[in-house]
Design a protein around this motif. Structure first.
Motif, PDB file in Angstrom:
ATOM      1  N   ILE A  48       0.856  -1.186   0.000  1.00  0.00           N
ATOM      2  CA  ILE A  48       0.000   0.000   0.000  1.00  0.00           C
ATOM      3  C   ILE A  48       0.894   1.237   0.000  1.00  0.00           C
ATOM      4  N   GLY A  49       0.720   2.090  -0.987  1.00  0.00           N
ATOM      5  CA  GLY A  49       1.387   3.379  -1.019  1.00  0.00           C
ATOM      6  C   GLY A  49       0.351   4.476  -0.833  1.00  0.00           C
ATOM      7  N   ALA A  50       0.536   5.317   0.174  1.00  0.00           N
ATOM      8  CA  ALA A  50      -0.308   6.495   0.401  1.00  0.00           C
ATOM      9  C   ALA A  50       0.662   7.662   0.473  1.00  0.00           C
ATOM     10  N   THR A  51       1.006   8.184  -0.704  1.00  0.00           N
ATOM     11  CA  THR A  51       2.104   9.139  -0.824  1.00  0.00           C
ATOM     12  C   THR A  51       1.635  10.413  -1.520  1.00  0.00           C
ATOM     13  N   PHE A  52       2.541  11.379  -1.568  1.00  0.00           N
ATOM     14  CA  PHE A  52       2.279  12.587  -2.348  1.00  0.00           C
ATOM     15  C   PHE A  52       3.587  13.018  -2.999  1.00  0.00           C
ATOM     16  N   ASP A  53       3.453  13.669  -4.157  1.00  0.00           N
ATOM     17  CA  ASP A  53       4.651  14.109  -4.872  1.00  0.00           C
ATOM     18  C   ASP A  53       5.121  15.461  -4.334  1.00  0.00           C
ATOM     19  N   MET A  54       6.176  15.981  -4.915  1.00  0.00           N
ATOM     20  CA  MET A  54       6.768  17.223  -4.407  1.00  0.00           C
ATOM     21  C   MET A  54       5.824  18.424  -4.537  1.00  0.00           C
ATOM     22  N   ALA A  55       4.841  18.322  -5.429  1.00  0.00           N
ATOM     23  CA  ALA A  55       3.854  19.396  -5.588  1.00  0.00           C
ATOM     24  C   ALA A  55       2.667  19.208  -4.636  1.00  0.00           C
ATOM     25  N   GLY A  56       2.687  18.127  -3.849  1.00  0.00           N
ATOM     26  CA  GLY A  56       1.612  17.878  -2.896  1.00  0.00           C
ATOM     27  C   GLY A  56       0.458  17.070  -3.450  1.00  0.00           C
ATOM     28  N   LYS A  57       0.574  16.540  -4.675  1.00  0.00           N
ATOM     29  CA  LYS A  57      -0.496  15.744  -5.273  1.00  0.00           C
ATOM     30  C   LYS A  57      -0.479  14.334  -4.684  1.00  0.00           C
ATOM     31  N   PRO A  58      -1.611  13.896  -4.100  1.00  0.00           N
ATOM     32  CA  PRO A  58      -1.651  12.580  -3.482  1.00  0.00           C
ATOM     33  C   PRO A  58      -1.701  11.449  -4.509  1.00  0.00           C
ATOM     34  N   LEU A  59      -1.105  10.312  -4.143  1.00  0.00           N
ATOM     35  CA  LEU A  59      -1.083   9.128  -4.998  1.00  0.00           C
ATOM     36  C   LEU A  59      -1.301   7.892  -4.137  1.00  0.00           C
ATOM     37  N   LEU A  60      -2.245   7.065  -4.561  1.00  0.00           N
ATOM     38  CA  LEU A  60      -2.487   5.787  -3.903  1.00  0.00           C
ATOM     39  C   LEU A  60      -1.978   4.680  -4.816  1.00  0.00           C
ATOM     40  N   THR A  61      -1.302   3.711  -4.251  1.00  0.00           N
ATOM     41  CA  THR A  61      -0.768   2.579  -5.009  1.00  0.00           C
ATOM     42  C   THR A  61      -1.110   1.307  -4.248  1.00  0.00           C
ATOM     43  N   VAL A  62      -1.672   0.332  -4.951  1.00  0.00           N
ATOM     44  CA  VAL A  62      -1.981  -0.963  -4.354  1.00  0.00           C
ATOM     45  C   VAL A  62      -1.432  -2.061  -5.254  1.00  0.00           C
ATOM     46  N   MET A  63      -0.649  -2.960  -4.664  1.00  0.00           N
ATOM     47  CA  MET A  63      -0.134  -4.122  -5.377  1.00  0.00           C
ATOM     48  C   MET A  63      -0.500  -5.344  -4.546  1.00  0.00           C
ATOM     49  N   LEU A  64      -1.034  -6.361  -5.220  1.00  0.00           N
ATOM     50  CA  LEU A  64      -1.416  -7.605  -4.565  1.00  0.00           C
ATOM     51  C   LEU A  64      -0.739  -8.770  -5.262  1.00  0.00           C
ATOM     52  N   THR A  65      -0.295  -9.757  -4.498  1.00  0.00           N
ATOM     53  CA  THR A  65       0.288 -10.942  -5.116  1.00  0.00           C
ATOM     54  C   THR A  65      -0.837 -11.766  -5.761  1.00  0.00           C
ATOM     55  N   ASP A  66      -0.450 -12.624  -6.695  1.00  0.00           N
ATOM     56  CA  ASP A  66      -1.423 -13.384  -7.478  1.00  0.00           C
ATOM     57  C   ASP A  66      -2.377 -14.207  -6.615  1.00  0.00           C
ATOM     58  N   ASP A  67      -1.868 -14.793  -5.522  1.00  0.00           N
ATOM     59  CA  ASP A  67      -2.739 -15.604  -4.669  1.00  0.00           C
ATOM     60  C   ASP A  67      -3.838 -14.771  -4.005  1.00  0.00           C
ATOM     61  N   LEU A  68      -3.534 -13.516  -3.683  1.00  0.00           N
ATOM     62  CA  LEU A  68      -4.557 -12.646  -3.089  1.00  0.00           C
ATOM     63  C   LEU A  68      -5.621 -12.280  -4.122  1.00  0.00           C
TER      64      LEU A  68
END
Length: 120
Positions: A48-68
């Motif tokens: 789980i990524g709950a991040t923001f870039d240098m301009a303050g724009k939020p970004l969500l990232t989700v990666m799941l393994t194949d079994d999930l």
């Protein structure tokens, strides 16, 4: 590497290893770390990524393994729902998805939404 550090700090909930990155990050780095985490921990792992870039724009990232994914989780659906908290949208594949938004203040709520979906 950052992927190793994230995996070392990962928590295990309901049998799923959950690796997390929060705070200011370069979006390409977050994506690279997500795929590195999956390569290093190919089963029962979520990123789980709950991040923001240098301009303050939020970004969500989700990666799941194949079994999930086979077990019924869908990164695209999870990230799309959580993106409402950051006044944004996104999507992707069942195993990897991202969303951008306009409201950095909603990142913690978005993170909690993703976490709750994965660790149900």
């Amino acid at each position: 590497s950052l992927a190793n550090e994230v995996l070392e700090k990962a928590t295990i909930t309901e049998g799923i290893k959950i690796a997390v990155i929060k705070g200011p990050r370069i979006p390409d780095v977050v994506k690279t770390v997500a795929f590195s985490v999956r390569a290093k921990s190919p089963e029962s792992t979520a990123f789980i990524g709950a991040t923001f870039d240098m301009a303050g724009k939020p970004l969500l990232t989700v990666m799941l393994t194949d079994d999930l994914v086979k077990g019924g989780l869908n990164a695209s659906a999870i990230v799309r729902e959580a993106a409402k908290s950051i006044k944004g949208g996104g999507g992707g594949q069942p195993g990897f998805a991202q969303a951008g938004g306009k409201d950095k203040d909603g990142l913690e709520q978005a993170f909690q939404s993703i976490y709750d979906h994965i660790a149900k």
